[in-house]
Design an enzyme around this catalytic site. Structure first.
Site, PDB file in Angstrom:
ATOM      1  N   CYS A 113     103.504  48.403  37.190  1.00 21.85           N
ATOM      2  CA  CYS A 113     102.056  48.640  37.043  1.00 21.85           C
ATOM      3  C   CYS A 113     101.362  47.527  36.257  1.00 21.85           C
ATOM      4  O   CYS A 113     100.139  47.413  36.278  1.00 21.85           O
ATOM      5  CB  CYS A 113     101.800  49.990  36.376  1.00 21.85           C
ATOM      6  N   HIS A 257      94.590  49.849  34.100  1.00 20.50           N
ATOM      7  CA  HIS A 257      95.434  50.304  35.213  1.00 20.50           C
ATOM      8  C   HIS A 257      95.161  51.801  35.393  1.00 20.50           C
ATOM      9  O   HIS A 257      95.129  52.568  34.424  1.00 20.50           O
ATOM     10  CB  HIS A 257      96.900  50.058  34.865  1.00 20.50           C
ATOM     11  N   ASN A 287      97.352  56.546  41.541  1.00 20.98           N
ATOM     12  CA  ASN A 287      97.946  55.381  40.878  1.00 20.98           C
ATOM     13  C   ASN A 287      98.545  54.475  41.952  1.00 20.98           C
ATOM     14  O   ASN A 287      99.517  54.846  42.610  1.00 20.98           O
ATOM     15  CB  ASN A 287      99.029  55.877  39.907  1.00 20.98           C
TER      16      ASN A 287
HETATM   17  N1  COA Z   1     102.087  70.668  40.263  1.00 18.68           N
HETATM   18  C1  COA Z   1     102.249  71.791  39.578  1.00 18.68           C
HETATM   19  N2  COA Z   1     103.052  71.896  38.517  1.00 18.68           N
HETATM   20  C2  COA Z   1     103.715  70.802  38.138  1.00 18.68           C
HETATM   21  C3  COA Z   1     103.600  69.571  38.812  1.00 18.68           C
HETATM   22  C4  COA Z   1     102.747  69.541  39.918  1.00 18.68           C
HETATM   23  N3  COA Z   1     102.560  68.419  40.637  1.00 18.68           N
HETATM   24  N4  COA Z   1     104.374  68.677  38.196  1.00 18.68           N
HETATM   25  C5  COA Z   1     104.967  69.278  37.170  1.00 18.68           C
HETATM   26  N5  COA Z   1     104.577  70.585  37.129  1.00 18.68           N
HETATM   27  C6  COA Z   1     104.968  71.628  36.184  1.00 18.68           C
HETATM   28  C7  COA Z   1     106.243  71.331  35.448  1.00 18.68           C
HETATM   29  O1  COA Z   1     107.354  71.708  36.226  1.00 18.68           O
HETATM   30  C8  COA Z   1     106.100  72.197  34.216  1.00 18.68           C
HETATM   31  O2  COA Z   1     106.411  73.513  34.542  1.00 18.68           O
HETATM   32  P1  COA Z   1     107.180  74.474  33.480  1.00 18.68           P
HETATM   33  O3  COA Z   1     106.255  74.534  32.310  1.00 18.68           O
HETATM   34  O4  COA Z   1     107.345  75.736  34.238  1.00 18.68           O
HETATM   35  O5  COA Z   1     108.450  73.744  33.170  1.00 18.68           O
HETATM   36  C9  COA Z   1     104.605  72.147  33.945  1.00 18.68           C
HETATM   37  O6  COA Z   1     103.975  71.699  35.155  1.00 18.68           O
HETATM   38  C10 COA Z   1     104.222  71.219  32.820  1.00 18.68           C
HETATM   39  O7  COA Z   1     104.920  70.020  33.029  1.00 18.68           O
HETATM   40  P2  COA Z   1     104.776  68.824  32.044  1.00 18.68           P
HETATM   41  O8  COA Z   1     105.620  67.684  32.545  1.00 18.68           O
HETATM   42  O9  COA Z   1     104.977  69.283  30.640  1.00 18.68           O
HETATM   43  O10 COA Z   1     103.225  68.481  32.250  1.00 18.68           O
HETATM   44  P3  COA Z   1     102.353  67.448  31.507  1.00 18.68           P
HETATM   45  O11 COA Z   1     101.221  68.143  30.872  1.00 18.68           O
HETATM   46  O12 COA Z   1     103.155  66.519  30.672  1.00 18.68           O
HETATM   47  O13 COA Z   1     101.770  66.601  32.725  1.00 18.68           O
HETATM   48  C11 COA Z   1     102.080  64.536  33.880  1.00 18.68           C
HETATM   49  C12 COA Z   1     102.637  65.933  33.606  1.00 18.68           C
HETATM   50  C13 COA Z   1     103.073  63.841  34.806  1.00 18.68           C
HETATM   51  C14 COA Z   1     100.737  64.654  34.588  1.00 18.68           C
HETATM   52  C15 COA Z   1     101.915  63.783  32.533  1.00 18.68           C
HETATM   53  O14 COA Z   1     103.094  63.851  31.799  1.00 18.68           O
HETATM   54  C16 COA Z   1     101.521  62.348  32.734  1.00 18.68           C
HETATM   55  O15 COA Z   1     100.448  62.057  33.188  1.00 18.68           O
HETATM   56  N6  COA Z   1     102.385  61.400  32.327  1.00 18.68           N
HETATM   57  C17 COA Z   1     102.120  59.993  32.531  1.00 18.68           C
HETATM   58  C18 COA Z   1     102.357  59.676  33.975  1.00 18.68           C
HETATM   59  C19 COA Z   1     101.946  58.295  34.357  1.00 18.68           C
HETATM   60  O16 COA Z   1     100.832  57.916  34.155  1.00 18.68           O
HETATM   61  N7  COA Z   1     102.868  57.558  34.942  1.00 18.68           N
HETATM   62  C20 COA Z   1     102.613  56.254  35.438  1.00 18.68           C
HETATM   63  C21 COA Z   1     102.409  55.297  34.316  1.00 18.68           C
HETATM   64  S1  COA Z   1     102.159  53.726  34.942  1.00 18.68           S
END
Ligand code: COA
Length: 330
Positions: A113, A257, A287
């Site tokens: 990225c 980004h 993204n």
């Molecule tokens: N739809 C519905 N539920 C989802 C899901 C989706 N697409 N993806 C994950 N979940 C669920 C998980 O399984 C979890 O369920 P549980 O509580 O029963 O275990 C719940 O949602 C919460 O998951 P969690 O990973 O704690 O969510 P979060 O608040 O951390 O959000 C992201 C997840 C991925 C959106 C967040 O961590 C994020 O944005 N991270 C950075 C990602 C990024 O930008 N990456 C690229 C960088 S270049």
């Protein structure tokens, strides 16, 4: 020392739009969950038969037209991508062929990225040192074909889109310039956001066992990535502002980004940036990895968000971890 100017921008995304509701038909997710967690409403994915090189060439042609530069005048192409059409060579040489460029240098940059920020810094260094006059820089990605579209892969699958963005960077006697860049990496977190396979360490590069374990799909530790992204985005902005002697109030635009709207909002809050100082289009494209900044830049220009002389920061964080920023006088 000569200055460098971005004299043309372009972008291209595939026609196929995939909404959050479309994804909810493929896996256990919902429009509400995706929008609340990431700000994404839809993304563009290639259709069967479309290729990454086509996206890259279309974005590049738009940038060349915008710059009024003939392909013959390009003396280097830099292609930032983690998703080349083939394992090797990279898409840089495919672009050289598709655009009918001369027998020039073609360099692929794979810093995920952060690829476009590294590429702008590289183009600027080549031009300032007299090794190139006019460089085509392209960020291009096809991520959709790598995603795990089952429930297991939903954390990643909802975030990523396909697309390409391009700029033409040229030596200038004028005031426009890439004033400075900050580039960083931290390999200890390589497996916090990665696609492990195919790997040169196993015979055949990939096998049925690897595929059954889904190690050929990208995986990430979302919370860890989120935490590091906010910190490193902020540090990189600070670093280029300090090196350039520029106050944050003097910035017309920050183009981050487009990883996640919540990351962008957290950085904007930390810097007390006004909403009009921060560009976001993640709701339309998701993204797009190395393509996200050049797509956003091309849109910002067409929306009239920049005029010559304005100060701008491009800033990115991603797999590696890698992160960095460019301070630019537009
Ligand atoms: N739809 C519905 N539920 C989802 C899901 C989706 N697409 N993806 C994950 N979940 C669920 C998980 O399984 C979890 O369920 P549980 O509580 O029963 O275990 C719940 O949602 C919460 O998951 P969690 O990973 O704690 O969510 P979060 O608040 O951390 O959000 C992201 C997840 C991925 C959106 C967040 O961590 C994020 O944005 N991270 C950075 C990602 C990024 O930008 N990456 C690229 C960088 S270049």
């Amino acid at each position: 020392m000569r200055n460098v100017a971005i004299i043309g921008t372009g972008f291209h995304v595939p026609e196929r739009v995939v909404t959050n509701d479309d994804l909810a038909k493929m896996m256990d997710t919902s429009d509400d969950w995706i929008r609340e967690r990431s700000g994404i409403r839809e993304r563009h994915w290639i259709a069967p038969g479309q290729t990454g090189r086509e996206l890259a060439a279309a974005a590049a042609r738009m940038a060349l037209d915008d710059a009024g530069v003939e392909p013959d005048n390009i003396d280097m192409v830099i292609c930032a991508t983690v998703s080349s059409d083939c394992a090797f060579p990279g898409n840089g040489v495919l672009l050289q062929q598709d655009l009918g460029l001369g027998l020039i240098a073609a360099l692929d940059v794979r810093t995920q990225c952060t690829g476009f920020v590294y590429s702008v810094a590289t183009a600027s260094a080549f031009i300032k040192s007299g090794q190139a006059d006019t460089v085509l820089v392209v960020g291009t990605e096809v991520q959709s074909t790598a995603l795990d579209l089952s429930d297991e892969g939903r954390d990643m699958a909802v975030l990523f889109g396909d697309g390409a963005g391009a700029v033409v960077i040229q030596a200038t006697d004028g005031e426009s310039d890439v004033l400075n860049s900050a580039l960083h990496s931290q390999g200890e977190y390589c497996d916090a956001l990665w696609c492990e396979m195919p790997s040169c360490n196993i015979t055949g590069r990939i096998d049925a066992e690897v595929m059954a374990q889904k190690r050929h799909h990208p995986h990430m530790n979302g919370r860890l990535v989120f935490k590091h992204a906010v910190r490193r985005f902020s540090e990189a902005i600070n670093e280029v502002l300090t090196a350039g002697g520029v106050a944050k109030e003097d910035l017309t635009l920050v183009i981050p980004h487009q990883a996640n709207l919540r990351i962008t909002e957290a950085v904007a809050k930390r810097f007390e940036l006004a909403p009009e100082q921060v560009f976001s289009n993640i709701h339309k494209y998701g993204n797009t990895t190395a393509a996200s900044i050049p797509i956003a830049l091309a849109e910002a220009v067409r929306e009239g968000r920049l005029k010559r002389g304005d100060l701008m920061v491009l800033v990115a964080f991603g797999s590696g971890f890698t992160w960095g920023a460019n301070l630019i006088r537009w």
